[in-house]
Design a protein around this motif. Structure first.
Motif, PDB file in Angstrom:
ATOM      1  N   ILE A   6      30.069 112.671  77.814  1.00  0.00           N
ATOM      2  CA  ILE A   6      31.074 113.052  76.816  1.00  0.00           C
ATOM      3  C   ILE A   6      30.844 114.499  76.406  1.00  0.00           C
ATOM      4  CG2 ILE A   6      32.134 112.494  74.604  1.00  0.00           C
ATOM      5  CD1 ILE A   6      30.886 109.707  74.809  1.00  0.00           C
ATOM      6  N   SER A   7      31.908 115.286  76.404  1.00  0.00           N
ATOM      7  CA  SER A   7      31.817 116.694  76.021  1.00  0.00           C
ATOM      8  C   SER A   7      32.825 117.004  74.926  1.00  0.00           C
ATOM      9  CB  SER A   7      32.053 117.592  77.241  1.00  0.00           C
ATOM     10  OG  SER A   7      33.368 117.407  77.757  1.00  0.00           O
ATOM     11  N   GLY A   8      32.666 118.176  74.325  1.00  0.00           N
ATOM     12  CA  GLY A   8      33.528 118.596  73.222  1.00  0.00           C
ATOM     13  C   GLY A   8      32.708 119.363  72.208  1.00  0.00           C
ATOM     14  N   ILE A 110      26.044 109.434  78.161  1.00  0.00           N
ATOM     15  CA  ILE A 110      25.396 110.660  77.685  1.00  0.00           C
ATOM     16  C   ILE A 110      26.382 111.346  76.738  1.00  0.00           C
ATOM     17  CG2 ILE A 110      24.283 112.814  78.379  1.00  0.00           C
ATOM     18  CD1 ILE A 110      24.176 111.476  81.259  1.00  0.00           C
ATOM     19  N   THR A 111      26.023 111.395  75.463  1.00  0.00           N
ATOM     20  CA  THR A 111      27.005 111.769  74.446  1.00  0.00           C
ATOM     21  C   THR A 111      27.138 113.265  74.197  1.00  0.00           C
ATOM     22  OG1 THR A 111      25.337 111.488  72.710  1.00  0.00           O
ATOM     23  CG2 THR A 111      26.720 109.576  73.234  1.00  0.00           C
ATOM     24  N   ASP A 112      26.441 114.084  74.961  1.00  0.00           N
ATOM     25  CA  ASP A 112      26.509 115.524  74.673  1.00  0.00           C
ATOM     26  C   ASP A 112      26.325 116.392  75.926  1.00  0.00           C
ATOM     27  OD1 ASP A 112      23.891 114.742  74.987  1.00  0.00           O
ATOM     28  OD2 ASP A 112      23.117 115.820  73.248  1.00  0.00           O
ATOM     29  N   ILE A 113      27.278 116.296  76.831  1.00  0.00           N
ATOM     30  CA  ILE A 113      27.308 117.220  77.971  1.00  0.00           C
ATOM     31  C   ILE A 113      27.915 118.528  77.459  1.00  0.00           C
ATOM     32  CG2 ILE A 113      28.270 117.669  80.258  1.00  0.00           C
ATOM     33  CD1 ILE A 113      26.172 115.465  80.276  1.00  0.00           C
ATOM     34  N   ARG A 114      27.117 119.605  77.480  1.00  0.00           N
ATOM     35  CA  ARG A 114      27.534 120.846  76.818  1.00  0.00           C
ATOM     36  C   ARG A 114      27.640 122.073  77.734  1.00  0.00           C
ATOM     37  NH1 ARG A 114      26.984 120.082  71.249  1.00  0.00           N
ATOM     38  NH2 ARG A 114      25.590 118.384  70.612  1.00  0.00           N
ATOM     39  N   TYR A 115      27.058 121.999  78.934  1.00  0.00           N
ATOM     40  CA  TYR A 115      26.948 123.235  79.721  1.00  0.00           C
ATOM     41  C   TYR A 115      27.387 123.088  81.178  1.00  0.00           C
ATOM     42  CZ  TYR A 115      24.289 125.268  75.889  1.00  0.00           C
ATOM     43  OH  TYR A 115      23.907 125.745  74.656  1.00  0.00           O
ATOM     44  N   GLU A 122      24.384 120.799  83.574  1.00  0.00           N
ATOM     45  CA  GLU A 122      24.671 119.445  83.096  1.00  0.00           C
ATOM     46  C   GLU A 122      25.881 118.795  83.761  1.00  0.00           C
ATOM     47  OE1 GLU A 122      22.735 120.552  78.759  1.00  0.00           O
ATOM     48  OE2 GLU A 122      24.794 119.807  78.822  1.00  0.00           O
ATOM     49  N   VAL A 123      26.940 119.553  83.985  1.00  0.00           N
ATOM     50  CA  VAL A 123      28.130 118.975  84.618  1.00  0.00           C
ATOM     51  C   VAL A 123      27.829 118.591  86.060  1.00  0.00           C
ATOM     52  CG1 VAL A 123      30.496 119.402  85.368  1.00  0.00           C
ATOM     53  CG2 VAL A 123      29.773 120.149  83.100  1.00  0.00           C
ATOM     54  N   SER A 124      27.182 119.488  86.798  1.00  0.00           N
ATOM     55  CA  SER A 124      26.814 119.196  88.181  1.00  0.00           C
ATOM     56  C   SER A 124      25.861 118.004  88.249  1.00  0.00           C
ATOM     57  CB  SER A 124      26.161 120.434  88.812  1.00  0.00           C
ATOM     58  OG  SER A 124      25.675 120.150  90.106  1.00  0.00           O
ATOM     59  N   GLU A 155      28.492 130.597  69.685  1.00  0.00           N
ATOM     60  CA  GLU A 155      28.928 131.334  70.877  1.00  0.00           C
ATOM     61  C   GLU A 155      28.783 130.513  72.151  1.00  0.00           C
ATOM     62  OE1 GLU A 155      26.973 135.083  71.134  1.00  0.00           O
ATOM     63  OE2 GLU A 155      27.820 135.859  69.266  1.00  0.00           O
ATOM     64  N   ASP A 156      27.731 129.715  72.219  1.00  0.00           N
ATOM     65  CA  ASP A 156      27.537 128.876  73.401  1.00  0.00           C
ATOM     66  C   ASP A 156      28.712 127.920  73.577  1.00  0.00           C
ATOM     67  OD1 ASP A 156      25.206 130.047  74.112  1.00  0.00           O
ATOM     68  OD2 ASP A 156      23.935 128.283  73.835  1.00  0.00           O
ATOM     69  N   GLU A 157      29.092 127.251  72.496  1.00  0.00           N
ATOM     70  CA  GLU A 157      30.231 126.323  72.579  1.00  0.00           C
ATOM     71  C   GLU A 157      31.511 127.073  72.950  1.00  0.00           C
ATOM     72  OE1 GLU A 157      29.126 122.521  69.737  1.00  0.00           O
ATOM     73  OE2 GLU A 157      30.787 123.831  69.158  1.00  0.00           O
ATOM     74  N   ALA A 158      31.684 128.251  72.373  1.00  0.00           N
ATOM     75  CA  ALA A 158      32.893 129.037  72.659  1.00  0.00           C
ATOM     76  C   ALA A 158      32.972 129.417  74.135  1.00  0.00           C
ATOM     77  CB  ALA A 158      32.904 130.300  71.798  1.00  0.00           C
ATOM     78  N   SER A 159      31.827 129.716  74.744  1.00  0.00           N
ATOM     79  CA  SER A 159      31.831 130.139  76.150  1.00  0.00           C
ATOM     80  C   SER A 159      31.919 128.963  77.116  1.00  0.00           C
ATOM     81  CB  SER A 159      30.570 130.957  76.456  1.00  0.00           C
ATOM     82  OG  SER A 159      29.410 130.138  76.403  1.00  0.00           O
TER      83      SER A 159
END
Length: 202
Positions: A6-8, A110-115, A122-124, A155-159
């Motif tokens: 899960i991402s967001g 996995i509740t926090d896919i962020r990158y 993480e996505v790969s 900034e990380d989330e924004a990118s």
């Protein structure tokens, strides 16, 4: 393996999505962020008197820069693999135990896919190594007839958020719901979660 990521952005409803999903299907929660909070907990308690594993949103916002900085350095040193390497054995142990018990009907969530920054990030990892699917959640309010989405917390989330959304197998834009917690959960359970379960069961 039945894996859901899960991402967001922060506050978009990732944990709520998992909570409602777990009421409909068997699923066990895993979190990359939990590994970070456990690792940095002694430092935060000693210097700020805040337990990152058990604190209010206001307290978390106070230490967010510290959390992000620590996580970012560890990610940089390992090209995105540090937190993955901490949580992956727990997921594989869970799946192995299901095999031993001849029961593979439970999802790992996995509740926090962020990158999606490095080649094997993480996505790969979620998609190519675990064979999982990625869900992206975003929340918006209607202002002057326009959708105003919950903004990134840093900034990380924004990118990264746009990349995550583009890589997602399922995207849900959820309008902010006025009402009690029970009303919010009922509406989301009967819309977003219901739609998602129909999609993965096809």
């Amino acid at each position: 393996m039945k894996i859901i990521g899960i991402s967001g952005v922060a506050g978009a409803g990732k944990d709520l999505f998992f909570k409602l999903l777990s009421q409909k299907i068997k699923c066990k929660r895993f979190s990359l962020g939990d590994e970070l909070k456990e690792e940095i907990k002694p430092y935060c308690l000693a210097h700020f008197g805040i337990d990152p594993t058990n604190c209010s949103r206001k307290e978390k916002n106070l230490i967010r820069k510290c959390l992000v900085s620590h996580a970012s350095i560890k990610r940089h040193l390992t090209e995105g693999r540090y937190w993955i390497n901490r949580v992956e054995p727990k997921i594989k142990d869970h799946v192995f135990n299901q095999l031993l018990n001849n029961s593979l009907d439970e999802y790992s969530c996995i509740t926090d896919i962020r990158y999606d920054q490095y080649e094997n990030d993480e996505v790969s990892w979620l998609k190519n190594e675990l064979g999982g699917i990625l869900v992206h959640i975003s929340q918006f309010k209607i202002t002057n007839s326009k959708k105003i989405f919950t903004p990134p917390a840093n900034e990380d989330e924004a990118s990264q958020d746009g990349k995550l959304k583009s890589q997602a197998d399922y995207c849900y834009e959820c309008q902010f719901i006025e009402g009690t917690q029970e009303q919010v959960e009922e509406k989301l359970s009967n819309s977003v979660v219901k739609d998602f379960l129909k999609s993965i069961k096809k």
